[in-house]
Design a protein around this motif. Structure first.
Motif, PDB file in Angstrom:
ATOM      1  N   GLN A  72       0.803  -1.222   0.000  1.00 13.67           N
ATOM      2  CA  GLN A  72       0.000   0.000   0.000  1.00 13.67           C
ATOM      3  C   GLN A  72       0.837   1.274   0.000  1.00 13.67           C
ATOM      4  N   HIS A  73       2.064   1.205   0.552  1.00 14.79           N
ATOM      5  CA  HIS A  73       2.816   2.445   0.749  1.00 14.79           C
ATOM      6  C   HIS A  73       4.218   2.442   0.154  1.00 14.79           C
ATOM      7  N   GLN A  74       4.821   1.261  -0.068  1.00 13.65           N
ATOM      8  CA  GLN A  74       6.134   1.254  -0.711  1.00 13.65           C
ATOM      9  C   GLN A  74       6.009   1.124  -2.222  1.00 13.65           C
ATOM     10  N   GLY A 157      12.672  -2.432   6.604  1.00  9.89           N
ATOM     11  CA  GLY A 157      14.052  -2.863   6.775  1.00  9.89           C
ATOM     12  C   GLY A 157      14.742  -3.127   5.457  1.00  9.89           C
ATOM     13  N   SER A 158      15.248  -4.361   5.303  1.00  7.04           N
ATOM     14  CA  SER A 158      16.032  -4.720   4.122  1.00  7.04           C
ATOM     15  C   SER A 158      15.201  -4.762   2.846  1.00  7.04           C
ATOM     16  N   ARG A 159      13.884  -4.717   2.954  1.00  7.34           N
ATOM     17  CA  ARG A 159      13.053  -4.710   1.751  1.00  7.34           C
ATOM     18  C   ARG A 159      13.159  -3.380   0.997  1.00  7.34           C
ATOM     19  N   PHE A 160      13.612  -2.337   1.671  1.00 11.09           N
ATOM     20  CA  PHE A 160      13.710  -1.011   1.050  1.00 11.09           C
ATOM     21  C   PHE A 160      14.995  -0.354   1.520  1.00 11.09           C
ATOM     22  N   PRO A 161      16.172  -0.823   1.028  1.00 12.44           N
ATOM     23  CA  PRO A 161      17.453  -0.333   1.534  1.00 12.44           C
ATOM     24  C   PRO A 161      17.679   1.139   1.211  1.00 12.44           C
TER      25      PRO A 161
END
Length: 321
Positions: A72-74, A157-161
């Motif tokens: 929804q937001h990334q 976290g690591s999903r969006f470095p």
């Protein structure tokens, strides 16, 4: 209109269509990021107990909540941030390149120079309008984009470095400085090429090359951290670090090349140990280097912009006749 205010008003009148279009563009894009950021900020507050809950041991309710947050937001943020990396080209193409090129191509600059306003004041008035518009426009857009982005990494976290070209190239102060740099490139090329369309084309190519180069070298803009660990199974770097380089070390701490023979071994670690390889080394930027890298790139772009504007000032005083 012989004063500096008169020249500034004339610049506004000459480029009013472009300036109004850029103003509308700024309001629309900033509004989009502002709206998305408000929703992400509200949603983040509901995930306080699920920060970075992405591993196999995460509670099922957290895994689903984080996945829903990402969708929804990334996901809606990714493509706009990718497009936003090209924002500096907009200001360079439509404000920088035509600024002097139009007047030089048509010869109307001679009328302006024949007035009582000195060349330095005329140049300052001409450049001030697009510079202010660039700072305000790019600043408003990137501030709103940064606000949206700032709400997203904590739960993902690591999903969006933080260190990827997206978001790094589209948030923080660096995009504003890059917009000023491409603007200065456009102004310079407009004076040198003396043809509006040709100057815009040259600005597009040169600006793209400069943006690519800045992205390519940004890892070297701040001192890296080098760590070593007596463990071959894990990188000796903290979570969220931007890993630039790494490899193996032997019992003496000397760096050694990878052993291709051990890849086919049933026990990779035992094979390396048999060759005297007992650990790993890693060169990286920790997450705390985000803002030093941003401000260093900002300073580099501002210094280059100032140098180009100084060159244009000299050119209008000594070569523009």
């Amino acid at each position: 209109m012989t004063g500096v205010r008169g020249v500034s008003w004339l610049v506004w009148r000459q480029h009013r269509t472009t300036l109004w279009a850029l103003l509308a563009f700024t309001v629309l894009v900033a509004g989009f990021f502002l709206y998305g950021g408000s929703g992400a900020a509200d949603a983040t507050s509901t995930l306080a107990g699920c920060v970075d809950a992405t591993g196999p041991t995460a509670p099922p309710e957290c895994s689903q909540a984080v996945t829903d947050f990402q969708q929804q937001h990334q996901y809606p943020l990714r493509q706009p941030l990718q497009v936003l990396q090209l924002l500096p080209l907009v200001f360079g193409l439509f404000l920088g390149a035509p600024l002097f090129a139009q007047e030089v191509e048509s010869g109307t600059y001679r009328t302006a120079l024949a007035q009582s306003v000195p060349r330095n004041r005329w140049f300052r008035a001409k450049v001030t309008v697009p510079v202010v518009m660039t700072v305000l426009g790019a600043g408003a857009i990137t501030a709103c984009a940064t606000w949206w982005w700032h709400a997203v990494p904590a739960p993902l976290g690591s999903r969006f470095p933080w260190h990827g070209s997206m978001p790094f190239a589209a948030v923080g102060p660096a995009p504003v400085a890059k917009a000023l740099l491409v603007l200065a490139i456009g102004i310079t090329l407009g004076l040198l090429v003396r043809r509006t369309v040709a100057a815009m084309a040259a600005t597009a190519v040169t600006g793209a090359v400069v943006l690519f180069a800045l992205e390519h070298v940004r890892g070297a803009l701040w001192p890296t951290v080098v760590a070593q660990r007596s463990d071959i199974t894990a990188e000796p770097a903290p979570d969220g670090a931007w890993i630039l380089n790494g490899g193996l070390v032997d019992t003496t701490g000397r760096r050694v090349p990878e052993s291709s023979e051990c890849y086919a071994s049933t026990d990779y670690g035992q094979c390396l140990a048999g060759k005297g390889i007992t650990g790993r080394w890693t060169e990286f930027h920790p997450a705390s280097h985000f803002w030093p890298l941003q401000w260093t790139q900002t300073g580099l772009c501002l210094a280059a912009s100032a140098a180009l504007i100084a060159l244009c000032f000299w050119w209008t005083r000594h070569r523009l006749t």
